[in-house]
Scaffold this active site. Sequence first.
Site, PDB file in Angstrom:
ATOM      1  N   PHE A 138       0.811  -1.217   0.000  1.00 56.08           N
ATOM      2  CA  PHE A 138       0.000   0.000   0.000  1.00 56.08           C
ATOM      3  C   PHE A 138       0.843   1.265   0.000  1.00 56.08           C
ATOM      4  O   PHE A 138       0.326   2.342  -0.222  1.00 56.08           O
ATOM      5  CB  PHE A 138      -0.928   0.007   1.227  1.00 56.08           C
ATOM      6  CG  PHE A 138      -2.011  -1.019   1.144  1.00 56.08           C
ATOM      7  CD1 PHE A 138      -3.201  -0.729   0.525  1.00 56.08           C
ATOM      8  CD2 PHE A 138      -1.820  -2.274   1.662  1.00 56.08           C
ATOM      9  CE1 PHE A 138      -4.207  -1.671   0.436  1.00 56.08           C
ATOM     10  CE2 PHE A 138      -2.814  -3.233   1.582  1.00 56.08           C
ATOM     11  CZ  PHE A 138      -4.003  -2.940   0.967  1.00 56.08           C
TER      12      PHE A 138
ATOM     13  N   ASP B 103      -4.734  -9.350   7.469  1.00 53.45           N
ATOM     14  CA  ASP B 103      -3.305  -9.324   7.151  1.00 53.45           C
ATOM     15  C   ASP B 103      -2.475  -9.478   8.416  1.00 53.45           C
ATOM     16  O   ASP B 103      -1.518  -8.740   8.647  1.00 53.45           O
ATOM     17  CB  ASP B 103      -2.951  -8.024   6.432  1.00 53.45           C
ATOM     18  CG  ASP B 103      -1.628  -8.124   5.654  1.00 53.45           C
ATOM     19  OD1 ASP B 103      -1.169  -9.266   5.422  1.00 53.45           O
ATOM     20  OD2 ASP B 103      -1.073  -7.079   5.292  1.00 53.45           O
TER      21      ASP B 103
END
Length: 670
Positions: free
Chosen positions: A367, A484
């Site tokens: 990200f 995650d």
Amino acid sequence: MDSRRWLYLGSATTFAILQLFLVVVLSQETQKYNFGPFNDSMINRELYVIPMAWLNFGALQLSPDSVVDGTLRNKSGRVFINKPFKLWDDTRIASFNTSFLMNIYPVVNNTPGEGIAFIIGPSLSIPPLSYGQYLGLTNQLTDGNSSNQIVAVEFDTVKQDFDPDDNHVGLDINGVVSKVTVPLSKFGFKLAASNPRFYMVWVEYDGVKKEMEVYMAESQYHYHGPIVAEKPSKAVLSSHLDLKGLVNDMSYFGFSASTGNYFELNAIVRWNLSVEVLPNNNMSSARNDNYWWKTGVGVVVGAPLLALLITGVMPFLRRKIRESGSDPKLLSTLRRLPGTPSEFRFRELKIATNNFHDSNKLGQGGFGIVYRGTLPKEKLQMAVKKFSRDSIKGISDFLAELTIINRLRHKNLVRLLGWCHNKGTLLLVYEYMPNGSLDNHIFFEKGTTKTPLSWSLRYKILLDVAFALNYLHNEYDQKVVHRDLKASNIMLDSDFNARLGDFGLARTLDNEKTSYAEGVPAGTRGYIAPECLYTGKATCESDVYGFGAVLLEVVCGQRPWAKIGGHHFLVGWVWQLHGEGKILEAVDLRLGNDFVAEEAERILTLGLACSHPMAPVRPKMQTIIQIISGSVPVPQVPPFKPPFVWPAVDQGPTAATLECSPINTTFFAR
């Protein structure tokens, strides 16, 4: 930065410069205080904080925003400016004006409880036990006593028998049965809305007319303060009030709040106060003459100055509006998020991170990049996450992470400080964790000065993470799946307390839903539950699978995808040792004999239970905490790793038509 914000900043700058001039000229006539963002350095130095109030997330949290003694119910708190003000003498009463930005948010089932009060009180002494309907002001024994010497403006969110409704403002004198109450619904205001709102409040008291007036306006909030919050022309409450004799001549200004059977977040984000200084009697005439002389000078000099400033500022504002590239709809969404996230300026984050220099890089993922930063003025250390994708998907990830984590409150979650959006650049600002990630303390290059984590620290860290995950699954008002979970997303503070972070993939589950579907399995190889590869759905059970992988890697000192003992994954090797009765051979060799065998066997066996290929068989987080704590035994784990079967249960005719993408069968090999 949108046009409204530039207009706000420009007008605010112009007004502030003029105000500064007038303050210099008239400084002897009033005492002024400006607070916000709030920080711990203000405690005792400027503010007197009475528990359960505290300063957090840049705001006065007047009632707890995280669990205390196992609950948020029946709590209260007060915050005062730590010096008294002379409010009346034999000849007159002081006038005062205050304005504050408040945020009230009910965190469970949108049921509020109880409210906030702006308070004038006689002392800083700790108040009697007060909670529920008493708003931290009084209690059942003291309510209504004239000896209280309290005047308050309440913003009440629960209806009692003596209240008009559960959404009103009231003027309280020595008790919570208001002298005057006004329902706020007729003005379009909802104090404790399910979609949290910020309200700007002005409380103005005229000591000559003996009149108290309260004004309100819905506001947006960003780092510099409120925008679109001009004081309305009509007051929501107006009442005659003679403070002389009602309150102590030397009194304190502040706030109080409480929770009851239900609870809400009660926050003051900004606060300004101006109090007239009463002159000494023998100097009143001279001081009065002096006041009017200074006022005349202020008007004569200030008017041309204001005109000059407007002439110079407006071209600058027009240029900035043309150059602005930020999406106003996105900014509006960000500024209306629940809770109280601060909006940071891009320029200050750029300075704090030395222009996002590589030397400040803390880590990098799918990200974006995380940088270490320091705000010199506040001496605030932070971790700045700069999103690398400027696409719609990047904005979606950014909003998803910010929307979830800015409402979460738990000691084992990384704290969000704020956000920034500047011409397509998206940033999140987190509390800085001095000891970095757990990953860096388990896996590091030989020859470094680092030493392996001790067994006691490993055990404590795993319990911390279990508490965090249980909060997400069971204690927050919505179920949150992290999606995650891995060692690199577990951060360690200065005392090696674990904080679960990186909520870029986290999603909330809607009511009565048990999974989140995105079509493509999210997460990291070795931590992804096998069923996710077929369904693309994340569940609490798939989070438990990821936690099982963390348990094994922390105890074994091996990556989950390590090829060891003829197995493609760590879990297969540990399962084999378990079947052979030699599971303790999996313990990290770097620990030597410095570990507790009983605890190590417990954690390794629990890791296998959490890694069971069949999701329904995995333990729940409440049970996992009990197992780690040693209060319940580990469930029976078969000696051989069970095969993965899909569907897990007979799902009828639709099961046979399920389309599955090709998967490398070695993923599940023992």
